[in-house]
Design a protein around this motif. Structure first.
Motif, short mmCIF file in Angstrom:
data_model
loop_
_atom_site.label_atom_id
_atom_site.label_comp_id
_atom_site.label_asym_id
_atom_site.label_seq_id
_atom_site.Cartn_x
_atom_site.Cartn_y
_atom_site.Cartn_z
N ILE A 80 -6.54 -7.33 12.27
CA ILE A 80 -7.64 -6.60 11.64
C ILE A 80 -8.05 -5.48 12.58
CG2 ILE A 80 -9.98 -6.67 10.73
CD1 ILE A 80 -9.68 -9.59 10.17
N ASN A 81 -8.16 -4.27 12.03
CA ASN A 81 -8.69 -3.13 12.77
C ASN A 81 -9.84 -2.53 11.98
OD1 ASN A 81 -6.91 -2.49 15.24
ND2 ASN A 81 -5.41 -2.85 13.61
N ALA A 82 -10.93 -2.23 12.68
CA ALA A 82 -12.05 -1.53 12.06
C ALA A 82 -11.80 -0.04 12.19
CB ALA A 82 -13.36 -1.91 12.73
N ARG A 83 -11.86 0.69 11.06
CA ARG A 83 -11.58 2.12 11.07
C ARG A 83 -12.79 2.87 10.52
NH1 ARG A 83 -5.64 4.12 10.49
NH2 ARG A 83 -6.63 5.47 12.06
N THR A 84 -13.32 3.76 11.35
CA THR A 84 -14.49 4.55 10.98
C THR A 84 -14.26 6.01 11.36
OG1 THR A 84 -15.51 3.97 13.10
CG2 THR A 84 -16.18 2.68 11.18
N MET A 85 -14.99 6.91 10.69
CA MET A 85 -14.83 8.35 10.94
C MET A 85 -15.65 8.80 12.14
SD MET A 85 -14.91 9.83 7.03
CE MET A 85 -14.70 11.54 7.55
N TRP A 86 -15.06 9.72 12.89
CA TRP A 86 -15.79 10.37 13.98
C TRP A 86 -14.97 11.55 14.49
CZ3 TRP A 86 -19.83 12.01 16.15
CH2 TRP A 86 -19.91 12.37 17.50
N TYR A 87 -15.58 12.71 14.52
CA TYR A 87 -15.02 13.92 15.11
C TYR A 87 -13.64 14.26 14.53
CZ TYR A 87 -14.83 17.56 18.67
OH TYR A 87 -14.80 18.77 19.31
N CYS B 256 -16.80 1.71 6.67
CA CYS B 256 -15.95 1.06 7.66
C CYS B 256 -14.85 0.34 6.89
CB CYS B 256 -16.75 0.08 8.50
SG CYS B 256 -15.74 -0.94 9.61
N LEU B 257 -13.61 0.58 7.30
CA LEU B 257 -12.48 -0.11 6.69
C LEU B 257 -12.07 -1.27 7.59
CD1 LEU B 257 -10.23 2.92 5.67
CD2 LEU B 257 -12.12 1.89 4.39
N LEU B 258 -12.06 -2.48 7.04
CA LEU B 258 -11.46 -3.62 7.74
C LEU B 258 -10.01 -3.67 7.31
CD1 LEU B 258 -14.35 -6.24 7.45
CD2 LEU B 258 -13.83 -4.68 9.33
N GLN B 259 -9.18 -2.90 8.02
CA GLN B 259 -7.78 -2.71 7.66
C GLN B 259 -6.92 -3.78 8.31
OE1 GLN B 259 -6.38 -0.21 5.57
NE2 GLN B 259 -4.63 -1.60 5.78
#
Length: 695
Positions: free
Chosen positions: A145-152, A188-191
């Protein structure tokens, strides 16, 4: 059937998702992707309903745990359940006259959580954690599981499983903990590595308060070297589980009512693009596309040029700017981001927009801008308004009134930046800066006066640097001119709207730009400038194929960065000597960049006026390091851009479009704009790129 629930499990289920609650406490005991069988929250005994933090005057550590409260549960319908908890027992402050209610709705796999707090106590309820998963699980023990969020301009990755490193310092938490914030990303994507994920969305773009995505690993890592999460459910008699919660920083005052921002859980199948597609659909309901000047919509490139710093180098006089503009015009560069034109240069004297008189007069600067604009080169002036330089008389006289203060009344501070001299590079004499409160009416008025100074110079646009953050500050606890605490990011859009109105009244084609700003700010700052690398994910481009996104190019022979820019439809910003030189200073980079833009101009319908799909719609195999992207034209045909990232050898690549065994392509490169035919087999020289266009 709808009605009042007895003391047993209660559930909502449709064809995509199933959620089960404990009807005694309201805790989530199970969350399951029905289509794939992924049990997202597995063990009922670890179910949690909510948590609140209710600090007392003499003891801040006072939590309210939802699993210790009694829930009154009403199943409103087959798709909705209402919960209510009242007279809540706190850990150290006794029973508090609080009422917390929540409604959970399931529709087509979309699970929405809303809530309301009625605070009849004498305490401020600082945070509410809701919804709350007590046992977040991967689809399988060998999955990740990877948490993916937006930034810059990037979709960042934070590993949750199988490795979990502590981001909060071992001294500050009982268990390894990490967080991401809604001030950067509304989702947030729990990919997972099993080609599926869970989308978690903060369903309110206007930033009423701060929400934090939080993970907590129990009891600890298996070892502190790798951060490995134990695989069994128990180790040494201790339960192993990962908690995931949404922390709402509501700061609910005594005798007040607060509605929580809705939170959405919904599963998706596929990689990150499938998760971002959920955001894109919601975004359409509220995002207002801004007007874009014609010049910034077409293929073009920029020069970023800094002419002064806080160490008073006074490098380029205003009268000498024309030769930089002429060089740009001669080389097809049609935008200049001018940095350091203001008093004390870049990162000095903020938020003032006064010109630096050691570089010339106001008329010198205005005349230089006009002459350069007459060449067809658009001048965009750089500025910062989120800080106040604490070394200046203006701070002591005016700006201190609007600085952001912590709960103890101490001003937050941004440390400033270092320029050129050993003393400043060592951080000894940096211009440290107060953080300004964009919510303060007085500050908004003051900034409109400063911004008028920019408009009076008649540039084509303005770039608000560092508008992506407010340093370490999230709230102002001693606000000026309104009732607080005030969420600082909540002031971004209102202030931007005021500046937009001023600029567009003078020039409807005025360009507002920002540095790596969050997606929702693109409604007001319609162009974004940032830096990126080989590992960056082009999420902003995936969300909107047309938004002007400008990326820095700083290398002497920066082919790899330029290939990425072609792949991701970014605009080139030439920055020799770290944006302190002439556009002609690095001739290898300039020559290759001109070839990239020439390709984009000739084949605009394929790689510029086309929909960016990242890697969706094609597969590329190669015998070396490579990256690729896919564009879909207005006619539905595809272009595939493939870059070779081997430093010293060519590679062979084979390209296949989705659903097709063979495809006839026209193939071009920056060096060869005349197309040749191919069925998807191409040889790509070292550090080069090819574009395959479907016939």
């Amino acid at each position: 059937m709808p009605g009042w629930a007895m003391a047993s499990d209660i559930e909502l289920q449709d064809k995509k998702l199933k959620v089960v609650f404990d009807s005694e406490t309201g805790a989530i005991t199970r969350l399951e992707n029905v289509q794939t069988g992924w049990i997202i929250n597995r063990r009922a005994a670890l179910g949690i309903s909510f948590r609140m933090h209710a600090p007392m005057p003499d003891r801040r550590f006072n939590y309210i745990y939802g699993q210790k409260q009694h829930a009154v549960v009403h199943q409103v319908s087959d798709s909705q359940i209402h919960f209510e908890w009242s007279n809540l027992k706190s850990e150290n402050g006794g029973v508090l006259p609080l009422v917390f209610s929540a409604t959970v709705t399931l529709a087509d796999g979309k699970l929405t959580f809303t809530g309301k707090l009625i605070n009849n106590s004498a305490l401020t309820i600082e945070t509410i954690d809701y919804p709350y998963l007590g046992d977040l699980n991967a689809p399988a023990k060998n999955a990740s599981i990877n948490a993916r969020t937006m930034w810059y301009g990037n979709l960042e990755t934070e590993e949750i499983y199988p490795n979990f490193d502590n981001r909060k310092g071992y001294w500050g938490v009982f268990n390894p903990t990490k967080t991401k914030g809604s001030h950067h990303s509304l989702y947030c994507l729990l990919q997972t590595s099993a080609n599926q994920g869970l989308y978690v969305g903060v369903q309110e773009p206007r930033q009423r308060y701060y929400v934090e995505y939080t993970w907590e690993q129990h009891p600890a890592n298996l070892n502190s070297v790798s951060g490995l999460v134990p695989r069994p459910d128990e180790v040494s008699g201790l339960t192993v589980n990962t908690e995931f919660r949404l922390c709402h920083f509501v700061f609910a005052a005594p005798h007040s009512a607060t509605d929580l921002i809705p939170i959405l859980f919904t599963p998706y199948n596929g990689d990150w693009q499938a998760g971002v597609d959920i955001y894109k659909e919601w975004r359409k309901t509220w995002f207002k596309k801004p007007n874009l000047p014609a010049w910034v919509k077409d293929v073009h490139s920029w020069l970023q040029l800094q002419i002064n710093s806080p160490e008073d180098d006074w490098r380029v006089q205003f009268k000498d700017l024309y030769k930089y503009g002429k060089e740009c015009a001669d080389n097809g560069v049609t935008g200049i981001q001018l940095v350091g034109w203001n008093k004390l240069g870049q990162d000095g004297n903020d938020p003032s927009q006064d010109f630096e008189d050691h570089l010339g007069t106001w008329n010198d600067l205005r005349d230089a801008i006009k002459k350069i604009e007459d060449l067809g080169v658009h001048m965009v002036l750089f500025g910062k308004i989120n800080w106040a330089d604490k070394t200046t008389p203006a701070y002591k006289k005016e700006w201190y009134k609007y600085e952001v203060k912590d709960p103890y009344g101490i001003p937050y501070e941004q440390g400033g930046y270092s320029y050129y001299t050993p003393t400043q590079l060592a951080g000894i004499n940096n211009h440290r800066r107060a953080i300004m409160d964009f919510n303060a009416p007085g500050y908004q008025e003051a900034i409109t006066r400063e911004f008028k100074k920019v408009l009076d110079l008649n540039p084509s646009g303005w770039l608000f640097d560092e508008n992506c953050h407010h340093g370490p500050a999230l709230y102002n606890f001693f606000p000026n001119g309104y009732k607080g605490p005030g969420y600082i990011y909540g002031g971004d859009m209102p202030l931007a709207s005021k500046l937009n109105a001023m600029a567009f009244k003078r020039n409807p084609d005025f360009l507002f730009a920002g540095e790596g700003q969050m997606d929702w700010l693109l409604q007001n700052y319609q162009c974004s400038y940032f830096r990126m690398g080989l590992a960056s994910t082009a999420v902003d481009r995936y969300i909107d194929s047309e938004t002007p996104l400008v990326v820095a190019v700083t290398g002497i022979d920066d082919r790899e960065k330029l290939n990425l820019i072609l792949m991701d439809r970014y605009i080139i910003s030439y920055e020799p000597y770290n944006f302190k030189g002439h556009v002609t200073d690095f001739p290898l980079t300039l020559a290759y960049g001109k070839k990239i833009d020439a390709l984009r101009k000739k084949y605009k319908e394929w790689v510029w006026n086309a929909e960016f799909r990242d890697v969706l719609g094609a597969t590329v195999g190669a015998d070396g390091a490579h990256r690729y992207s896919v564009f879909v034209t207005a006619s539905g045909k595809k272009a595939v851009v493939v870059a070779n990232f081997e430093k010293d050898r060519g590679i062979h690549a084979h390209v296949r479009l989705e659903g097709k065994e063979r495809t006839q392509f026209n193939v071009v490169t920056p060096e060869t704009l005349t197309a040749t035919g191919s069925e998807g087999e191409v040889d790509i020289p070292a550090r080069s790129v090819v574009v395959l266009m479907e016939k």
